[in-house]
Design a protein around this motif. Sequence first.
Motif, PDB file in Angstrom:
ATOM      1  N   ALA A 168       0.835  -1.197   0.000  1.00 14.33           N
ATOM      2  CA  ALA A 168       0.000   0.000   0.000  1.00 14.33           C
ATOM      3  C   ALA A 168       0.875   1.254   0.000  1.00 14.33           C
ATOM      4  O   ALA A 168       2.059   1.198   0.356  1.00 14.33           O
ATOM      5  CB  ALA A 168      -0.901  -0.006   1.237  1.00 14.33           C
ATOM      6  N   THR A 169       0.286   2.365  -0.368  1.00 13.74           N
ATOM      7  CA  THR A 169       0.990   3.644  -0.341  1.00 13.74           C
ATOM      8  C   THR A 169       1.536   3.910   1.057  1.00 13.74           C
ATOM      9  O   THR A 169       0.821   3.772   2.045  1.00 13.74           O
ATOM     10  CB  THR A 169       0.038   4.791  -0.733  1.00 13.74           C
ATOM     11  OG1 THR A 169      -0.480   4.524  -2.032  1.00 13.74           O
ATOM     12  CG2 THR A 169       0.749   6.133  -0.719  1.00 13.74           C
ATOM     13  N   GLY A 170       2.809   4.268   1.131  1.00 15.17           N
ATOM     14  CA  GLY A 170       3.438   4.598   2.411  1.00 15.17           C
ATOM     15  C   GLY A 170       3.894   3.411   3.229  1.00 15.17           C
ATOM     16  O   GLY A 170       4.476   3.576   4.299  1.00 15.17           O
ATOM     17  N   GLN A 171       3.643   2.211   2.752  1.00 16.09           N
ATOM     18  CA  GLN A 171       4.034   1.013   3.510  1.00 16.09           C
ATOM     19  C   GLN A 171       5.554   0.897   3.556  1.00 16.09           C
ATOM     20  O   GLN A 171       6.219   0.958   2.535  1.00 16.09           O
ATOM     21  CB  GLN A 171       3.446  -0.239   2.867  1.00 16.09           C
ATOM     22  CG  GLN A 171       3.814  -1.519   3.605  1.00 16.09           C
ATOM     23  CD  GLN A 171       3.147  -2.745   2.992  1.00 16.09           C
ATOM     24  OE1 GLN A 171       2.115  -2.646   2.333  1.00 16.09           O
ATOM     25  NE2 GLN A 171       3.735  -3.899   3.218  1.00 16.09           N
ATOM     26  N   PRO A 172       6.132   0.713   4.752  1.00 14.82           N
ATOM     27  CA  PRO A 172       7.581   0.502   4.863  1.00 14.82           C
ATOM     28  C   PRO A 172       7.980  -0.818   4.204  1.00 14.82           C
ATOM     29  O   PRO A 172       7.321  -1.839   4.382  1.00 14.82           O
ATOM     30  CB  PRO A 172       7.832   0.449   6.372  1.00 14.82           C
ATOM     31  CG  PRO A 172       6.627   1.061   6.999  1.00 14.82           C
ATOM     32  CD  PRO A 172       5.483   0.790   6.067  1.00 14.82           C
ATOM     33  N   LEU A 173       9.068  -0.775   3.414  1.00  9.58           N
ATOM     34  CA  LEU A 173       9.537  -1.958   2.704  1.00  9.58           C
ATOM     35  C   LEU A 173      10.859  -2.467   3.273  1.00  9.58           C
ATOM     36  O   LEU A 173      11.048  -3.665   3.413  1.00  9.58           O
ATOM     37  CB  LEU A 173       9.708  -1.645   1.213  1.00  9.58           C
ATOM     38  CG  LEU A 173       8.505  -1.014   0.513  1.00  9.58           C
ATOM     39  CD1 LEU A 173       8.857  -0.642  -0.923  1.00  9.58           C
ATOM     40  CD2 LEU A 173       7.305  -1.940   0.572  1.00  9.58           C
ATOM     41  N   ILE A 174      11.762  -1.551   3.564  1.00  7.62           N
ATOM     42  CA  ILE A 174      13.085  -1.905   4.084  1.00  7.62           C
ATOM     43  C   ILE A 174      13.500  -0.865   5.120  1.00  7.62           C
ATOM     44  O   ILE A 174      13.328   0.339   4.895  1.00  7.62           O
ATOM     45  CB  ILE A 174      14.144  -1.954   2.957  1.00  7.62           C
ATOM     46  CG1 ILE A 174      13.847  -3.101   2.000  1.00  7.62           C
ATOM     47  CG2 ILE A 174      15.550  -2.092   3.517  1.00  7.62           C
ATOM     48  CD1 ILE A 174      14.860  -3.262   0.879  1.00  7.62           C
ATOM     49  N   LYS A 175      14.048  -1.331   6.239  1.00  6.08           N
ATOM     50  CA  LYS A 175      14.636  -0.452   7.262  1.00  6.08           C
ATOM     51  C   LYS A 175      16.143  -0.443   7.045  1.00  6.08           C
ATOM     52  O   LYS A 175      16.753  -1.485   6.791  1.00  6.08           O
ATOM     53  CB  LYS A 175      14.332  -0.961   8.672  1.00  6.08           C
ATOM     54  CG  LYS A 175      12.879  -0.915   9.041  1.00  6.08           C
ATOM     55  CD  LYS A 175      12.515   0.467   9.493  1.00  6.08           C
ATOM     56  CE  LYS A 175      11.117   0.454  10.092  1.00  6.08           C
ATOM     57  NZ  LYS A 175      10.710   1.772  10.480  1.00  6.08           N
ATOM     58  N   LEU A 176      16.738   0.746   7.158  1.00  4.90           N
ATOM     59  CA  LEU A 176      18.173   0.915   6.916  1.00  4.90           C
ATOM     60  C   LEU A 176      18.870   1.545   8.113  1.00  4.90           C
ATOM     61  O   LEU A 176      18.250   2.297   8.859  1.00  4.90           O
ATOM     62  CB  LEU A 176      18.390   1.827   5.701  1.00  4.90           C
ATOM     63  CG  LEU A 176      17.772   1.385   4.380  1.00  4.90           C
ATOM     64  CD1 LEU A 176      17.814   2.528   3.369  1.00  4.90           C
ATOM     65  CD2 LEU A 176      18.506   0.168   3.855  1.00  4.90           C
ATOM     66  N   ASP A 177      20.141   1.249   8.252  1.00  2.00           N
ATOM     67  CA  ASP A 177      21.006   1.984   9.172  1.00  2.00           C
ATOM     68  C   ASP A 177      21.905   2.833   8.291  1.00  2.00           C
ATOM     69  O   ASP A 177      22.663   2.304   7.461  1.00  2.00           O
ATOM     70  CB  ASP A 177      21.838   1.025  10.029  1.00  2.00           C
ATOM     71  CG  ASP A 177      20.982   0.278  11.045  1.00  2.00           C
ATOM     72  OD1 ASP A 177      20.061   0.904  11.610  1.00  2.00           O
ATOM     73  OD2 ASP A 177      21.219  -0.924  11.240  1.00  2.00           O
ATOM     74  N   ILE A 178      21.788   4.148   8.428  1.00  2.00           N
ATOM     75  CA  ILE A 178      22.566   5.066   7.613  1.00  2.00           C
ATOM     76  C   ILE A 178      24.006   5.108   8.146  1.00  2.00           C
ATOM     77  O   ILE A 178      24.226   5.251   9.344  1.00  2.00           O
ATOM     78  CB  ILE A 178      21.967   6.486   7.652  1.00  2.00           C
ATOM     79  CG1 ILE A 178      20.446   6.447   7.357  1.00  2.00           C
ATOM     80  CG2 ILE A 178      22.698   7.409   6.708  1.00  2.00           C
ATOM     81  CD1 ILE A 178      20.074   5.816   6.067  1.00  2.00           C
ATOM     82  N   LEU A 179      24.964   4.974   7.250  1.00  3.07           N
ATOM     83  CA  LEU A 179      26.370   4.996   7.652  1.00  3.07           C
ATOM     84  C   LEU A 179      26.873   6.435   7.635  1.00  3.07           C
ATOM     85  O   LEU A 179      26.612   7.189   6.695  1.00  3.07           O
ATOM     86  CB  LEU A 179      27.199   4.138   6.711  1.00  3.07           C
ATOM     87  CG  LEU A 179      26.828   2.651   6.652  1.00  3.07           C
ATOM     88  CD1 LEU A 179      27.682   1.932   5.632  1.00  3.07           C
ATOM     89  CD2 LEU A 179      26.960   2.005   8.016  1.00  3.07           C
TER      90      LEU A 179
END
Length: 175
Positions: free
Chosen positions: A157-168
């Motif tokens: 759906a619109t806005g659904q989180p797909l992947i969580k990241l840790d920003i380096l």
Amino acid sequence: MEIHIGERVAEVQLVEKEGNQVRIAVDGQMYDVDIVIADNGVCSVIFNGQSYNMEIVRSDNGKRYKVNRGFNSYDVGIVDAQEKYLRSRRKDDGRQDDTITAAMPGKIVKINVAAGDRVTDGDTLIVFEAMKMQSNLKVVGDCTVREVLVCEGDPVATGQPLIKLDILTNDQNNE
């Protein structure tokens, strides 16, 4: 999709099509029109019993058009679902968010990463399909994949989180 004609911007949606009969919504207002487009770019539109003839000249791979009607010319730009998505991903500061989300309803076609993978600017994480068009969801900075929240074939759906990241940070990039 958005249609830009000069300074005017309209949200246009194809609601129904049967032969030349087309029902479209323009900024939420419904219109029934009869449209015929010849191979040479000549277009005939009948709306409310009035006939309008025009020439349509396509450019920029179907994203821009010059529409000539009588002695008037109009520059028309089309912002489709893919372009809207790309605009939503661009940031003025160029920083990567910690979550990749779906810009519109669609389906996950391919996932190129797993939790723990290190990715760099420009890497494609997911191939996403919406409105019969595929888009590559990429990162704009160096990251580590914390969690993949979807599977291939999943509807989203619109806005659904797909992947969580840790920003380096720059310090982490140099390690």
